[in-house]
Design a protein around this motif. Structure first.
Motif, PDB file in Angstrom:
ATOM      1  N   GLY A 100      17.515   0.063   9.558  1.00 22.04           N
ATOM      2  CA  GLY A 100      16.498  -0.787  10.173  1.00 22.04           C
ATOM      3  C   GLY A 100      16.048  -0.305  11.532  1.00 22.04           C
ATOM      4  N   PHE A 101      16.514   0.895  11.944  1.00 23.16           N
ATOM      5  CA  PHE A 101      16.117   1.448  13.240  1.00 23.16           C
ATOM      6  C   PHE A 101      14.640   1.860  13.245  1.00 23.16           C
ATOM      7  N   ALA A 102      14.050   2.045  12.060  1.00 27.21           N
ATOM      8  CA  ALA A 102      12.637   2.441  11.935  1.00 27.21           C
ATOM      9  C   ALA A 102      12.044   1.746  10.710  1.00 27.21           C
ATOM     10  N   PRO A 103      10.721   1.429  10.736  1.00 26.54           N
ATOM     11  CA  PRO A 103      10.112   0.692   9.620  1.00 26.54           C
ATOM     12  C   PRO A 103       9.894   1.513   8.354  1.00 26.54           C
ATOM     13  N   THR A 104       9.742   2.845   8.491  1.00 26.66           N
ATOM     14  CA  THR A 104       9.539   3.728   7.337  1.00 26.66           C
ATOM     15  C   THR A 104      10.316   5.026   7.565  1.00 26.66           C
ATOM     16  N   ILE A 105      10.420   5.854   6.525  1.00 27.54           N
ATOM     17  CA  ILE A 105      11.122   7.137   6.669  1.00 27.54           C
ATOM     18  C   ILE A 105      10.354   8.091   7.594  1.00 27.54           C
ATOM     19  N   VAL A 149      14.109   0.915  19.292  1.00 28.54           N
ATOM     20  CA  VAL A 149      14.903   0.533  18.121  1.00 28.54           C
ATOM     21  C   VAL A 149      15.067  -0.984  18.041  1.00 28.54           C
ATOM     22  N   GLU A 150      15.243  -1.649  19.176  1.00 33.25           N
ATOM     23  CA  GLU A 150      15.378  -3.112  19.169  1.00 33.25           C
ATOM     24  C   GLU A 150      14.115  -3.781  18.627  1.00 33.25           C
ATOM     25  N   THR A 151      12.962  -3.225  18.965  1.00 36.58           N
ATOM     26  CA  THR A 151      11.686  -3.746  18.435  1.00 36.58           C
ATOM     27  C   THR A 151      11.634  -3.549  16.922  1.00 36.58           C
ATOM     28  N   ASN A 152      12.041  -2.360  16.457  1.00 39.12           N
ATOM     29  CA  ASN A 152      12.024  -2.070  15.018  1.00 39.12           C
ATOM     30  C   ASN A 152      13.008  -2.942  14.242  1.00 39.12           C
ATOM     31  N   LEU A 153      14.141  -3.261  14.861  1.00 40.23           N
ATOM     32  CA  LEU A 153      15.156  -4.076  14.178  1.00 40.23           C
ATOM     33  C   LEU A 153      14.680  -5.502  13.904  1.00 40.23           C
ATOM     34  N   GLN A 154      13.688  -5.958  14.660  1.00 41.23           N
ATOM     35  CA  GLN A 154      13.150  -7.307  14.422  1.00 41.23           C
ATOM     36  C   GLN A 154      12.358  -7.367  13.121  1.00 41.23           C
ATOM     37  N   TYR A 155      11.773  -6.221  12.725  1.00 42.76           N
ATOM     38  CA  TYR A 155      10.989  -6.142  11.484  1.00 42.76           C
ATOM     39  C   TYR A 155      11.426  -4.926  10.676  1.00 42.76           C
ATOM     40  N   PRO A 156      12.637  -4.945  10.106  1.00 47.25           N
ATOM     41  CA  PRO A 156      13.122  -3.766   9.367  1.00 47.25           C
ATOM     42  C   PRO A 156      12.321  -3.509   8.095  1.00 47.25           C
ATOM     43  N   GLY A 157      12.289  -2.232   7.676  1.00 49.93           N
ATOM     44  CA  GLY A 157      11.558  -1.862   6.466  1.00 49.93           C
ATOM     45  C   GLY A 157      12.136  -2.525   5.216  1.00 49.93           C
ATOM     46  N   LEU A 158      13.471  -2.548   5.117  1.00 49.12           N
ATOM     47  CA  LEU A 158      14.163  -3.204   4.006  1.00 49.12           C
ATOM     48  C   LEU A 158      15.135  -4.230   4.589  1.00 49.12           C
TER      49      LEU A 158
END
Length: 202
Positions: A100-105, A149-158
């Motif tokens: 969940g550190f990033a929304p996509t690969i 990363v904290e921002t990305n963790l709020q809206y994880p890809g999966l």
């Protein structure tokens, strides 16, 4: 052949849902193009090619890279298709995405390439690094890295973190406990058809 940088939703419409490539879903259920709704029945080769393309686009690989992974999977013990999926799932960019550190690969690859991620305390900028059981993955102790990363963790890809990974959201660290199991692979793909595609070409 270079890595694909074109419109992602076009690929999603053609191949179906690719959680690693894009979070968006296609509004139209038929493939793109003038003849998208009037496609003929697919040949066996077309079905195998489509499954191979799913792997390529989802994990963001070139044809050469995917062929290299197939050869490695053939040499390993066990089912070639399953080993191939495990090799792809244990890549660092995919592991960062699954945490969940990033929304996509592709976003996870950029995070790794820009030096925001460390593996076992050392900065790692190689997105194809093969994560092994016991590896500790963490975000670099810098304000911009942690904020990103904290921002990305709020809206994880999966939504769910796989069982082979152990995540500490407060410290932004994770541990690889084991090799990924087949049921935790998010991509809906028939890996045997991919192996058949390459066995007929080789």
């Amino acid at each position: 052949m270079a890595r694909y940088r074109g419109p992602r939703l076009r690929v999603v419409r053609r191949l179906g849902e690719l959680p690693g490539l894009s979070r968006k879903t296609a509004r139209k259920s038929y493939p793109p193009g003038q003849h998208g709704q009037a496609r003929k029945k697919k040949t066996e080769y077309a079905v195998r090619l489509e499954e191979k393309q799913k792997l390529r686009f989802n994990y963001g690989l070139t044809e050469k890279q995917l062929l290299r992974y197939v050869k490695r999977a053939r040499r390993a013990v066990g089912s070639t298709g399953q080993v191939l999926l495990q090799l792809l799932e244990m890549r660092l960019d995919n592991t960062v995405f699954r945490l969940g550190f990033a929304p996509t690969i592709p976003a996870a690859r950029q995070l790794v390439n820009h030096g925001h991620i460390t593996v076992n305390g050392k900065r790692m900028s190689i997105s194809s690094y093969n994560c092994r059981p016991g590896d500790e993955i963490s975000v670099r102790d810098r304000d911009n890295s942690r904020q990103l990363v904290e921002t990305n963790l709020q809206y994880p890809g999966l939504a769910n973190v796989p069982t082979h990974l152990e995540l500490d959201k407060n410290k932004l660290t994770a541990k690889v406990n084991s090799i990924v199991e087949r049921e935790w692979v998010a991509l809906n793909v028939n890996e045997l058809l991919v192996v058949e595609y390459y066995s007929r070409k080789a």
